[in-house]
Motif scaffolding. Structure first.
Motif, mmCIF file in Angstrom:
data_model
loop_
_atom_site.group_PDB
_atom_site.id
_atom_site.type_symbol
_atom_site.label_atom_id
_atom_site.label_comp_id
_atom_site.label_asym_id
_atom_site.label_seq_id
_atom_site.Cartn_x
_atom_site.Cartn_y
_atom_site.Cartn_z
ATOM 1 N N LEU A 184 -3.705 -1.359 -0.048
ATOM 2 C CA LEU A 184 -4.912 -0.791 0.526
ATOM 3 C C LEU A 184 -5.825 -1.887 1.061
ATOM 4 C CD1 LEU A 184 -6.609 1.744 1.039
ATOM 5 C CD2 LEU A 184 -7.579 1.464 -1.254
ATOM 6 N N GLU A 185 -5.848 -3.038 0.396
ATOM 7 C CA GLU A 185 -6.685 -4.147 0.877
ATOM 8 C C GLU A 185 -6.200 -4.640 2.231
ATOM 9 O OE1 GLU A 185 -5.379 -3.869 -2.071
ATOM 10 O OE2 GLU A 185 -7.166 -3.467 -3.302
ATOM 11 N N ALA A 186 -4.882 -4.716 2.407
ATOM 12 C CA ALA A 186 -4.344 -5.147 3.707
ATOM 13 C C ALA A 186 -4.717 -4.158 4.810
ATOM 14 C CB ALA A 186 -2.829 -5.294 3.618
ATOM 15 N N LEU A 187 -4.685 -2.855 4.498
ATOM 16 C CA LEU A 187 -5.081 -1.854 5.485
ATOM 17 C C LEU A 187 -6.556 -1.978 5.835
ATOM 18 C CD1 LEU A 187 -4.429 0.636 7.212
ATOM 19 C CD2 LEU A 187 -4.872 2.045 5.195
ATOM 20 N N ASP B 52 -8.385 -4.683 5.623
ATOM 21 C CA ASP B 52 -8.564 -5.897 6.427
ATOM 22 C C ASP B 52 -8.179 -5.653 7.883
ATOM 23 O OD1 ASP B 52 -9.415 -7.191 4.185
ATOM 24 O OD2 ASP B 52 -7.470 -8.123 3.740
ATOM 25 N N MET B 53 -7.108 -4.913 8.077
ATOM 26 C CA MET B 53 -6.664 -4.597 9.439
ATOM 27 C C MET B 53 -7.698 -3.733 10.154
ATOM 28 S SD MET B 53 -3.012 -2.897 10.460
ATOM 29 C CE MET B 53 -2.138 -4.154 9.505
ATOM 30 N N ILE B 54 -8.253 -2.740 9.448
ATOM 31 C CA ILE B 54 -9.274 -1.878 10.048
ATOM 32 C C ILE B 54 -10.548 -2.670 10.319
ATOM 33 C CG2 ILE B 54 -10.765 0.107 9.591
ATOM 34 C CD1 ILE B 54 -8.434 1.376 8.097
ATOM 35 N N GLY B 55 -10.925 -3.539 9.392
ATOM 36 C CA GLY B 55 -12.119 -4.352 9.608
ATOM 37 C C GLY B 55 -11.979 -5.325 10.753
ATOM 38 N N THR B 56 -10.754 -5.756 11.053
ATOM 39 C CA THR B 56 -10.527 -6.721 12.133
ATOM 40 C C THR B 56 -10.536 -6.046 13.499
ATOM 41 O OG1 THR B 56 -9.211 -8.078 10.629
ATOM 42 C CG2 THR B 56 -8.977 -8.488 12.996
ATOM 43 N N TYR B 57 -9.891 -4.893 13.624
ATOM 44 C CA TYR B 57 -9.672 -4.305 14.936
ATOM 45 C C TYR B 57 -10.513 -3.064 15.207
ATOM 46 C CZ TYR B 57 -5.541 -7.295 14.923
ATOM 47 O OH TYR B 57 -4.699 -8.374 14.870
ATOM 48 N N ALA B 58 -11.030 -2.374 14.178
ATOM 49 C CA ALA B 58 -11.715 -1.100 14.390
ATOM 50 C C ALA B 58 -13.220 -1.304 14.368
ATOM 51 C CB ALA B 58 -11.302 -0.088 13.327
ATOM 52 N N SER B 59 -13.911 -0.548 15.206
ATOM 53 C CA SER B 59 -15.370 -0.555 15.215
ATOM 54 C C SER B 59 -15.934 0.820 14.905
ATOM 55 C CB SER B 59 -15.885 -1.023 16.582
ATOM 56 O OG SER B 59 -15.394 -0.188 17.616
ATOM 57 N N MET C 156 7.628 2.464 4.454
ATOM 58 C CA MET C 156 6.836 3.644 4.779
ATOM 59 C C MET C 156 6.484 4.433 3.521
ATOM 60 S SD MET C 156 6.222 3.374 7.899
ATOM 61 C CE MET C 156 5.412 4.927 8.198
ATOM 62 N N GLN C 157 7.325 4.352 2.487
ATOM 63 C CA GLN C 157 6.973 4.985 1.219
ATOM 64 C C GLN C 157 5.765 4.285 0.592
ATOM 65 O OE1 GLN C 157 10.285 5.304 -1.449
ATOM 66 N NE2 GLN C 157 9.081 6.193 -3.110
ATOM 67 N N ASN C 158 5.735 2.971 0.650
ATOM 68 C CA ASN C 158 4.555 2.239 0.170
ATOM 69 C C ASN C 158 3.324 2.573 1.018
ATOM 70 O OD1 ASN C 158 6.165 1.013 -1.753
ATOM 71 N ND2 ASN C 158 6.616 -0.746 -0.451
ATOM 72 N N PHE C 159 3.533 2.692 2.322
ATOM 73 C CA PHE C 159 2.422 3.026 3.210
ATOM 74 C C PHE C 159 1.889 4.429 2.919
ATOM 75 C CE2 PHE C 159 0.956 4.544 7.488
ATOM 76 C CZ PHE C 159 -0.175 3.738 7.550
ATOM 77 N N TYR C 160 2.756 5.356 2.514
ATOM 78 C CA TYR C 160 2.329 6.702 2.148
ATOM 79 C C TYR C 160 1.363 6.649 0.965
ATOM 80 C CZ TYR C 160 2.899 11.788 1.883
ATOM 81 O OH TYR C 160 2.676 13.139 1.921
ATOM 82 N N ASP C 161 1.694 5.847 -0.038
ATOM 83 C CA ASP C 161 0.807 5.711 -1.192
ATOM 84 C C ASP C 161 -0.514 5.052 -0.788
ATOM 85 O OD1 ASP C 161 0.551 5.896 -4.202
ATOM 86 O OD2 ASP C 161 0.223 3.749 -3.917
ATOM 87 N N LEU D 40 -2.696 7.721 0.696
ATOM 88 C CA LEU D 40 -3.305 8.585 -0.315
ATOM 89 C C LEU D 40 -4.536 7.921 -0.922
ATOM 90 C CD1 LEU D 40 -0.180 10.042 -2.178
ATOM 91 C CD2 LEU D 40 -1.504 11.063 -0.338
ATOM 92 N N ARG D 41 -4.427 6.649 -1.214
ATOM 93 C CA ARG D 41 -5.580 5.936 -1.768
ATOM 94 C C ARG D 41 -6.701 5.816 -0.736
ATOM 95 N NH1 ARG D 41 -3.009 0.511 -3.810
ATOM 96 N NH2 ARG D 41 -5.184 0.108 -4.393
ATOM 97 N N ARG D 42 -6.333 5.625 0.522
ATOM 98 C CA ARG D 42 -7.331 5.587 1.597
ATOM 99 C C ARG D 42 -8.050 6.934 1.707
ATOM 100 N NH1 ARG D 42 -10.711 2.974 5.277
ATOM 101 N NH2 ARG D 42 -10.916 4.278 7.129
ATOM 102 N N PHE D 43 -7.297 8.025 1.577
ATOM 103 C CA PHE D 43 -7.878 9.364 1.639
ATOM 104 C C PHE D 43 -8.909 9.541 0.524
ATOM 105 C CE2 PHE D 43 -8.308 13.860 1.548
ATOM 106 C CZ PHE D 43 -7.840 14.356 2.739
ATOM 107 N N ILE D 44 -8.571 9.131 -0.680
ATOM 108 C CA ILE D 44 -9.503 9.264 -1.803
ATOM 109 C C ILE D 44 -10.752 8.421 -1.566
ATOM 110 C CG2 ILE D 44 -9.777 8.848 -4.275
ATOM 111 C CD1 ILE D 44 -6.773 9.399 -4.567
ATOM 112 N N ALA D 45 -10.581 7.214 -1.023
ATOM 113 C CA ALA D 45 -11.730 6.338 -0.784
ATOM 114 C C ALA D 45 -12.672 6.948 0.248
ATOM 115 C CB ALA D 45 -11.241 4.972 -0.324
ATOM 116 N N VAL D 46 -12.130 7.525 1.324
ATOM 117 C CA VAL D 46 -12.985 8.146 2.341
ATOM 118 C C VAL D 46 -13.689 9.364 1.765
ATOM 119 C CG1 VAL D 46 -13.007 9.259 4.605
ATOM 120 C CG2 VAL D 46 -11.559 7.271 4.227
ATOM 121 N N GLY D 47 -12.979 10.171 0.945
ATOM 122 C CA GLY D 47 -13.618 11.323 0.316
ATOM 123 C C GLY D 47 -14.743 10.926 -0.615
#
Length: 898
Positions: A420-423, A425-432, A460-465, A468-475
């Motif tokens: 989730l931290e890598a995701l 970081d990727m969003i913080g680098t490229y997304a506004s 992709m199985q790891n990415f699925y998990d 799910l954690r990203r979904f909980i964080a946004v909620g």
């Protein structure tokens, strides 16, 4: 055997002399001709015939050889033939008259019968139908028939098209999408590196917005420094210093400078920028007017420019105007004509003269530079040059914009983040914005789908998990700070995450089930730990909550959209139902937040079981307990089905729920529940809870109506008692009219579901499903006797004959298969043989071409020596070459010309 006899000729094994007259027959094409043209007719009328030299009688041997007798006999036969023919024609004519008379009699009899029939008048019916259509008195069948006729006629004018391509498989769709993203990423990297080969720049507009933004940033830098002389460095470095970077944090989207220092939050306006815009616009207008005046003055100068003398050396091909024969003109008269420089001559003293070819075909050599002037370009040529310069400048500007755009936009292809931290970081680098974050997640899935390569399953199985954690964080962020506005759009992020999770589940259902099962186990362990911790926390402490977070409940809400909830048993849905039931039954309620989470959990459980017509007893009991919290005074001591709610009813913040609703006042529209912390403590929240619970009870009663086999009363007994405890019209605690009407509607729905106005029928044991209901629906075709099914070819045959035919068919299939394999092997062998032969032929051809090249080189050297006089040649035949060289008839003499 005698040599004097004539040779014997035969036809079809018979001697020609023995053939009678009937053998020499020529059939007639006339069908009515009963006779044939005999050989005697040919002999008598045309002469000749295929008879022997002996005088043979055409009517047979033994006849008279007198020609008069022959003619008289033939005449008699012909008279008989003519008489027979006339008789046949007369009989044929008589039969035809008889047939015509019979047809006439039949027509007369049909007229008598047709007069007895009653035919409809089609013209009259058509007129009546038109009149009825105008007056609108057509029947429903006639109206439908007219519509059908009209629709069928429209089909005649439709364009006939070919059938479209077949529906693409999910693998093909995923492959095309991945290839599209890869092409876009390749194009973006090429633009970043300045490679625009084959790039049409169709996505770049022609406006000047980017250049205005540059002026705006430069003006801001000048204002900050206060001195333009201090900007000696490059503009790029200053721009990088002033650029702000967007980052996602726990507090939302913020902007930081190059040193990582906080500058401002998203959505806050900068007053300095607003104040500077008007100054920038005025400067841009003044600069634009100055540039326009400069352009107009330069154009006037170009129009007034005359032919100038040449002060520099011109190149061949330059368009000029030459003074024709200037030295020969009388009294130095000048005549200028259009020409083109065809030669440049440099003299020993350093001067230059030109050879000129005039447009009329004349030619002049050694013209001095004073008599040559550069030709003035025509208006069309100037326009073309201006247009070319404009297009070149526009193309350069487009390329610059494309390069800047490629550097600013996010990549199209991403690697799969494993944490989730890598995701983040990727969003913080490229997304506004939140939309950019959703787009990054979508591109990660499309570029690394399992449908592209089965080896992507593990990552992709790891990415699925991770999702799910990203979904909980946004909620959880929604619970803490709301949607976040248009810039963040957390609810839209949850929608995008749900779609991506659904696609991932479709790509690999096994991996999705495994990840969800592990995540539900984590939820279970975390909830058990919170329950243990709640035992050490005072019941008056409303800051601690043992309920799962808002993000967890929102994720469980998305679960119903990803997996089917109507299955009898499901790998993911069934454990989720058990978990929700445990949470409702065991979790204590301490605050308004806990009560809202309990209502949300109950609604989720009812939503899972609604379509399958199942009962959720924990959810119904919790909803009944929530209704009892709003009971009228004097009924507060009623028993609660959920122990946690009974404990909560004694707390101070829940004991006055009825008074909160009574004091709220009248309203047009019932307020809704909110997941945000700031709105949970609002005064309208008790009203929203009561209205939401009543709506959920109404929906549940409507869905279970008539599906419990007279067990609805026992199912809704707790709900019924709680509704009776509300008493909307009791004095001192009146409910608002909107709430009272809502209570009345809910009570009517429950009464209708429980059939309280119908005499009570005894309870019956609920029977299990029958065999036909439990059986899986079969889509196999029906057959008369499946156990004795046989092919259509074997129907009506005995068992032995059917077995023989089946064996014969198998033999034919095997024989065809062997023949096919032999043909394939033969084709492969022939292909290899031809390939080897081509290799050998290519080697031989190369060797031969090499020899031919050597021979041609030798011959060319010999021819060259002959042309040069044969100095290096020796031997016979070379004397002739030397003699020709001396006479200058061939070859080259030393120092001479051709």
């Amino acid at each position: 055997d005698d040599g004097d006899e004539a040779p014997l000729l035969t036809h079809k094994g018979k001697a020609i002399d023995d053939l009678n007259a009937r053998d020499h027959v020529i059939l007639s094409d006339d069908d009515e001709d009963g006779g044939d043209l005999e050989a005697v007719d040919t002999e008598l009328h045309f002469g000749g015939g295929s008879f022997s030299k002996q005088s043979a009688n055409p009517y047979g041997s033994g006849g008279s050889e007198n020609m008069a007798d022959v003619y008289s006999t033939r005449k008699t036969e012909l008279d008989d033939l003519i008489a027979r023919r006339k008789m046949m024609k007369a009989e044929k004519f008589k039969n035809k008259e008889t047939q015509v008379e019979a047809f006439e009699n039949m027509d007369e009899s049909f007229k008598e019968l047709s007069s007895l029939l009653n035919f409809r008048d089609k013209e009259k019916e058509r007129k009546e139908r038109v009149e009825a259509k105008k007056s609108g008195t057509l029947t429903q069948d006639e109206i439908e028939m007219n519509e059908w006729d009209k629709e069928m006629k429209t089909y005649l004018f439709e364009r006939r098209v070919k059938a479209t391509d077949r529906t693409k498989t999910p693998e093909e769709i995923a492959t095309e999408e991945a290839e599209r993203l890869q092409e876009l990423e390749t194009k973006r990297l090429a633009r970043m590196n300045g490679d625009f080969e084959g790039d049409e720049l169709s996505d770049i507009s022609d406006d000047e917005t980017d250049s205005k933004h540059k002026k705006k940033r430069k003006h801001k830098k000048l204002k900050k420094t206060g001195n333009a002389d201090e900007l000696d460095g490059s503009d790029d470095e200053d721009e990088k210093e002033d650029e702000l970077e967007a980052r996602f944090t726990a507090d939302g989207l913020i902007y930081v400078d190059k040193h990582g220092n906080f500058v401002r939050k998203a959505g806050e306006e900068q007053k300095e920028e607003e104040g500077d815009e008007s100054d920038i616009e005025t400067e841009d207008d003044s600069e634009g007017s100055e540039s326009e005046s400069e352009e107009s003055s330069s154009e006037e100068e170009k129009d007034e420019e005359e032919l100038t003398a040449v002060n520099k050396i011109l190149v061949v091909g330059t368009r000029v105007k030459g003074n024709y024969r200037a030295k020969e003109q009388f009294e130095g008269k000048e005549t200028w004509y259009d020409a083109k420089i065809s030669g440049v001559n440099k003299n020993q003293d350093g001067s230059v003269t030109y050879d000129v070819t005039y447009d009329d075909g004349d030619y002049e050599e050694d013209i001095e530079p004073d008599n040559i002037r550069i030709a003035q370009k025509t208006s069309d040529e100037r326009k073309k040059e201006k247009q070319a310069e404009k297009e070149s400048a526009l193309k350069k500007l487009k390329r610059q914009k494309a390069k800047e755009k490629a550097r600013q936009e996010m990549p199209f292809v991403f690697e799969v983040p494993t944490t989730l931290e890598a995701l983040h970081d990727m969003i913080g680098t490229y997304a506004s914005t939140g939309t950019d974050a959703s787009l990054i997640i979508e591109r990660i899935h499309k570029a690394n789908s399992v449908r592209l390569d089965k080896r992507n399953k593990e990552k992709m199985q790891n990415f699925y998990d991770v999702l799910l954690r990203r979904f909980i964080a946004v909620g959880d962020s929604i619970h803490a700070s709301g949607d976040g506005g248009d810039e963040l759009g957390r609810y839209n992020q949850l929608d995008a995450l749900t779609r991506t999770l659904y696609r991932l589940s479709q790509d690999s259902p096994e991996c999705a089930g495994a990840v969800w099962s592990r995540r539900l186990g984590i939820f279970q362990n975390a909830h058990a730990k919170r329950l243990r911790d709640s035992e050490f926390v005072s019941s008056d402490d409303d800051t601690f909550s043992a309920w799962p977070s808002t993000g967890t409940f929102l994720l469980l809400r998305a679960l119903g959209h990803i997996f089917p909830v109507t299955d009898l048993r499901h790998q993911v849905v069934t454990p989720a139902l058990l978990f929700l039931g445990q949470v409702i039954a065991q979790t204590p309620v301490r605050s308004m937040n806990d009560l809202i989470m309990g209502v949300l959990c109950s609604s989720l459980m009812i939503e899972y079981t609604r379509q399958a017509k199942r009962i959720a007893p924990e959810a119904l009991a919790f909803l009944a307990g929530v209704l009892r919290l709003f009971a009228a005074p004097g009924t507060e001591n009623a028993r609660f089905a959920i122990p946690s709610l009974e404990t909560a009813s004694k707390l101070s913040n829940f004991s006055k729920m009825r008074s909160f609703v009574s004091e709220f006042g009248e309203f047009d529209e019932a307020p809704r529940l909110s997941f945000e912390v700031d709105e949970m403590e609002d005064s309208k929240m008790p009203v929203a809870i009561l209205c939401s619970v009543l709506s959920i009870v109404t929906k549940s009663s409507e869905s279970l109506k008539g599906s419990l086999k007279n067990a609805e009363y026992e199912t809704f007994s707790e709900i019924t008692d709680s509704l009776l405890c509300l008493k909307p019209s009791i004095k001192g605690a009146l409910l608002p009219l909107c709430v009272a009407s809502h209570v009345q509607q809910t009570a009517a729905a429950v009464s209708d579901a429980c059939k309280l106005d119908v005499p009570r029928t005894p309870l019956l044991r609920r029977t299990g499903p029958s065999i036909s209901e439990r059986a899986v629906k079969s889509l196999a075709p029906r057959m008369e006797d499946p156990s004795r099914y046989s092919m259509s070819k074997d129907k009506g045959k005995s068992a032995n004959q059917a077995a023989i035919d089946r064996t014969r068919r198998e033999f034919k299939r095997e024989q065809k298969a062997v023949s096919r394999e032999l043909r394939l092997d033969a084709a492969f062998i022939e292909h290899e043989r031809r390939k080897d032969q081509e290799k050998r032929d290519a080697k031989e051809k190369a060797k031969r071409n090499k020899n031919f090249a050597w021979l041609e080189g030798e011959q060319a050297a010999m021819n060259q020596q002959v042309r040069l006089g044969g100095g290096l040649l020796s031997g016979g035949g070379t004397g002739l070459a030397r003699a020709k060289v001396k006479t200058a008839k061939m070859g080259i003499k030393k120092g001479g010309k051709f």
